[in-house]
Design an enzyme around this catalytic site. Structure first.
Site, PDB file in Angstrom:
ATOM      1  N   GLU A  74     -36.507 -35.533  77.512  1.00 19.45           N
ATOM      2  CA  GLU A  74     -35.105 -36.249  77.922  1.00 19.45           C
ATOM      3  C   GLU A  74     -34.792 -36.657  79.193  1.00 19.45           C
ATOM      4  O   GLU A  74     -34.528 -35.850  79.880  1.00 19.45           O
ATOM      5  CB  GLU A  74     -34.356 -36.270  76.449  1.00 19.45           C
ATOM      6  N   ASP A 104     -34.296 -18.912  69.532  1.00 18.84           N
ATOM      7  CA  ASP A 104     -34.730 -20.109  68.493  1.00 18.84           C
ATOM      8  C   ASP A 104     -34.241 -20.976  68.115  1.00 18.84           C
ATOM      9  O   ASP A 104     -33.033 -20.788  66.993  1.00 18.84           O
ATOM     10  CB  ASP A 104     -34.658 -18.923  66.839  1.00 18.84           C
TER      11      ASP A 104
HETATM   12  P1  NDP Z   1     -38.260  -9.003  66.513  1.00 17.88           P
HETATM   13  O1  NDP Z   1     -38.007  -7.993  66.583  1.00 17.88           O
HETATM   14  O2  NDP Z   1     -39.204 -10.126  67.870  1.00 17.88           O
HETATM   15  O3  NDP Z   1     -37.173  -7.847  67.959  1.00 17.88           O
HETATM   16  C1  NDP Z   1     -35.719  -7.615  67.707  1.00 17.88           C
HETATM   17  C2  NDP Z   1     -36.862  -5.969  68.187  1.00 17.88           C
HETATM   18  O4  NDP Z   1     -36.507  -5.716  69.707  1.00 17.88           O
HETATM   19  C3  NDP Z   1     -35.698  -4.680  68.123  1.00 17.88           C
HETATM   20  O5  NDP Z   1     -35.596  -4.949  66.417  1.00 17.88           O
HETATM   21  C4  NDP Z   1     -35.534  -3.455  69.047  1.00 17.88           C
HETATM   22  O6  NDP Z   1     -37.050  -2.727  68.146  1.00 17.88           O
HETATM   23  C5  NDP Z   1     -36.419  -4.265  69.773  1.00 17.88           C
HETATM   24  N1  NDP Z   1     -35.258  -4.158  71.458  1.00 17.88           N
HETATM   25  C6  NDP Z   1     -35.161  -3.441  72.533  1.00 17.88           C
HETATM   26  N2  NDP Z   1     -34.386  -3.845  72.964  1.00 17.88           N
HETATM   27  C7  NDP Z   1     -33.517  -3.864  72.641  1.00 17.88           C
HETATM   28  C8  NDP Z   1     -32.122  -4.382  73.149  1.00 17.88           C
HETATM   29  N3  NDP Z   1     -31.348  -3.920  73.741  1.00 17.88           N
HETATM   30  N4  NDP Z   1     -30.966  -4.424  71.732  1.00 17.88           N
HETATM   31  C9  NDP Z   1     -31.926  -5.214  70.550  1.00 17.88           C
HETATM   32  N5  NDP Z   1     -33.098  -4.524  70.024  1.00 17.88           N
HETATM   33  C10 NDP Z   1     -34.107  -3.995  70.876  1.00 17.88           C
HETATM   34  O7  NDP Z   1     -37.030  -9.861  67.167  1.00 17.88           O
HETATM   35  P2  NDP Z   1     -35.262 -10.669  66.815  1.00 17.88           P
HETATM   36  O8  NDP Z   1     -35.373  -9.243  65.181  1.00 17.88           O
HETATM   37  O9  NDP Z   1     -34.700 -10.329  67.340  1.00 17.88           O
HETATM   38  O10 NDP Z   1     -35.629 -11.486  65.151  1.00 17.88           O
HETATM   39  C11 NDP Z   1     -35.769 -12.740  66.281  1.00 17.88           C
HETATM   40  C12 NDP Z   1     -37.225 -13.774  65.690  1.00 17.88           C
HETATM   41  O11 NDP Z   1     -37.272 -13.384  63.872  1.00 17.88           O
HETATM   42  C13 NDP Z   1     -36.895 -14.729  66.094  1.00 17.88           C
HETATM   43  O12 NDP Z   1     -38.508 -14.904  66.406  1.00 17.88           O
HETATM   44  C14 NDP Z   1     -37.047 -16.154  64.991  1.00 17.88           C
HETATM   45  O13 NDP Z   1     -37.515 -17.416  65.095  1.00 17.88           O
HETATM   46  C15 NDP Z   1     -37.235 -15.144  64.171  1.00 17.88           C
HETATM   47  N6  NDP Z   1     -36.839 -15.892  62.639  1.00 17.88           N
HETATM   48  C16 NDP Z   1     -35.757 -16.073  62.238  1.00 17.88           C
HETATM   49  C17 NDP Z   1     -35.409 -16.276  61.562  1.00 17.88           C
HETATM   50  C18 NDP Z   1     -33.585 -17.284  60.711  1.00 17.88           C
HETATM   51  O14 NDP Z   1     -33.149 -17.690  61.834  1.00 17.88           O
HETATM   52  N7  NDP Z   1     -33.526 -17.622  59.686  1.00 17.88           N
HETATM   53  C19 NDP Z   1     -35.558 -16.702  60.509  1.00 17.88           C
HETATM   54  C20 NDP Z   1     -36.940 -14.885  60.095  1.00 17.88           C
HETATM   55  C21 NDP Z   1     -37.820 -15.330  61.485  1.00 17.88           C
HETATM   56  P3  NDP Z   1     -37.348  -1.216  68.404  1.00 17.88           P
HETATM   57  O15 NDP Z   1     -35.424  -0.672  68.934  1.00 17.88           O
HETATM   58  O16 NDP Z   1     -37.538  -0.832  67.555  1.00 17.88           O
HETATM   59  O17 NDP Z   1     -37.250  -1.239  70.024  1.00 17.88           O
END
Ligand code: NDP
Length: 434
Positions: free
Chosen positions: A83, A286
């Site tokens: 926009e 998101d």
């Molecule tokens: P992800 O699962 O993609 O990533 C999160 C992962 O990143 C964690 O589980 C962790 O994995 C890793 N990580 C690395 N560094 C950090 C840190 N400092 N702090 C926290 N985690 C870290 O993403 P989200 O769980 O955030 O989910 C977001 C996605 O879900 C978006 O794409 C969204 O669109 C989608 N979504 C949204 C919904 C809704 O809003 N209703 C429903 C379903 C999906 P590890 O500790 O294992 O390394």
């Protein structure tokens, strides 16, 4: 960041803008080259793995809003938006607010909320009691389902029980909803929360003798709020037509209307989301999740209302405040995959999640200020149509320098529409061929 290179940024040519960002230490040499070579692209292999039935990329302009001073730090803010006039308005508002001390922000402790909603619970009071007694056990089962977030200092921290009763007279049965408050650290956390909710659902069924129907986070992130405030001396609001005090009072009145009238509140809040969505999108977050949560928050009193408040203080200054639920992340989702999102985080100096919240809520406040100020003074069409003229010129088929030439003539035309833009372009082309 050295802002001296960013003065009159909007007047610079495209490549000079990118060079200025590099000289000001906002982007790296590598990022500068990517932008100059027009290679900021999501590659199709990656994109093909991001969604289903992938057929191509849908591009969106990425720009930067200038003049932001948030908690005394100067910032350049990336915005992905189609926009016209949003980025200009944002920069304009940030300049006025910046000259008055900038934005001051606060954030609450970031807690996401997961919900397990159970049906056919035979005795709600007994079920509630059993869940409360088993709180520690439920939280540790949730944490066992995602131990890595616990290692990072996060995890399930608290729990509450809500009995959901019908307030619509539609014979809806009573449900029981268990809320778990989860720290997802730097992530937005949907996947973390959903994994935890699915893992505790069987135990909750056992405790309540009900059936778990829904096991997912709520996007109504009331435990993840960010607030931005600003104080603008009235004299900074003066326009050709109105005194500063008049503009201040008109902004306050406009805000009052958006507080009591949902028809106005929706448009008022849409203006806020012009800025919020653009940064949320640029940062790879998101935006549907944020949109859904924000509008629910605007309705928390039972009526949809303005999200901002504009008042005056004892000194007669205009005081603005905006609070939003902002469960954004700096990791996860597409954030570390999408090249535009990576660049956006870099432009903002790689903020952590609370800082990203502070930036986004301040942009929302600035955007609201710009829109309401324009509405109660000159109206928004003057500024908007000036920029819209360029879109009309492009739609009319203008290319290169002709776009600005058509837009300039169109801006001073009585009728600013596509047909007029086409006629202007035709005249220019005829002149050109002579
Ligand atoms: P992800 O699962 O993609 O990533 C999160 C992962 O990143 C964690 O589980 C962790 O994995 C890793 N990580 C690395 N560094 C950090 C840190 N400092 N702090 C926290 N985690 C870290 O993403 P989200 O769980 O955030 O989910 C977001 C996605 O879900 C978006 O794409 C969204 O669109 C989608 N979504 C949204 C919904 C809704 O809003 N209703 C429903 C379903 C999906 P590890 O500790 O294992 O390394």
């Amino acid at each position: 960041m050295d802002t001296t290179y960013l003065k009159k940024f909007y007047k610079k040519k495209h490549d000079d803008k990118i060079n200025a960002l590099f000289l000001a230490d906002v982007i790296s040499k590598q990022e500068k080259d990517v932008l100059l070579n027009r290679t900021l692209e999501l590659d199709s292999d990656t994109a093909n793995h991001m969604i289903e039935n992938y057929i191509g990329n849908y591009s969106m302009p990425l720009g930067v809003a200038m003049n932001y001073i948030i908690d005394q730090e100067e910032l350049v803010v990336p915005m992905a938006i189609e926009e016209p006039s949003v980025i200009a308005a944002s920069s304009f508002a940030a300049k006025i607010i910046g000259s008055a001390g900038g934005f001051k922000t606060t954030v609450t402790r970031r807690m996401m909320i997961g919900q397990v909603t159970l049906k056919a619970v035979p005795n709600l009071e007994v079920a509630e009691q059993k869940i409360k007694e088993a709180k520690k056990d439920i939280l540790s089962r949730a944490n066992e389902a995602h131990p890595s977030i616990v290692k990072r200092g996060g995890g399930a921290k608290n729990l509450e029980v809500r009995i959901l009763t019908d307030d619509t007279n539609n014979n809806i049965p009573t449900y029981l909803s268990v809320h778990v408050h989860i720290s997802t650290q730097e992530a937005m956390g949907a996947n973390i929360v959903n994994t935890m909710m699915e893992s505790i659902a069987p135990y909750l069924e056992e405790l309540t003798q009900g059936k778990a129907l829904l096991r997912i986070l709520t996007n109504y992130a009331t435990e993840c709020l960010a607030t931005s405030t600003c104080v603008i001396p009235a004299h900074k609001l003066k326009t050709g037509e109105f005194s500063g005090e008049e503009v201040r009072d008109r902004i306050i009145e406009a805000n009052q209307i958006a507080t009591i009238d949902p028809y106005r509140a929706v448009t008022h809040n849409k203006g806020i989301m012009n800025g919020v969505d653009a940064v949320v999108l640029a940062s790879g977050n998101d935006w549907r999740a944020i949109e859904a949560g924000v509008h629910a928050y605007a309705s928390r009193s039972g009526q949809y209302r303005s999200l901002t408040s504009w008042t005056k203080n004892d000194a007669g200054d205009l005081v603005g405040e905006l609070t939003l639920p902002l469960p954004v992340g700096t990791v996860g989702g597409s954030i570390s995959i999408h090249p535009g999102a990576k660049l956006a985080h870099s432009i903002m100096g790689h903020p952590n999640a609370p800082k990203l919240e502070r930036i986004i809520v301040s942009v929302g406040l600035a955007q609201n200020f710009a829109a309401v100020r324009a509405l109660v003074t000159e109206g928004i069409q003057k500024g908007h149509m000036g920029l819209h003229a360029r879109s009309l010129a492009i739609s009319a088929g203008a290319k290169g320098d002709h776009i600005q030439q058509v837009a300039d003539i169109l801006k001073h035309s009585k009728h600013k529409n596509l047909q007029r833009a086409k006629n202007i372009l035709l005249n220019i082309l005829e002149e050109f061929e002579k």
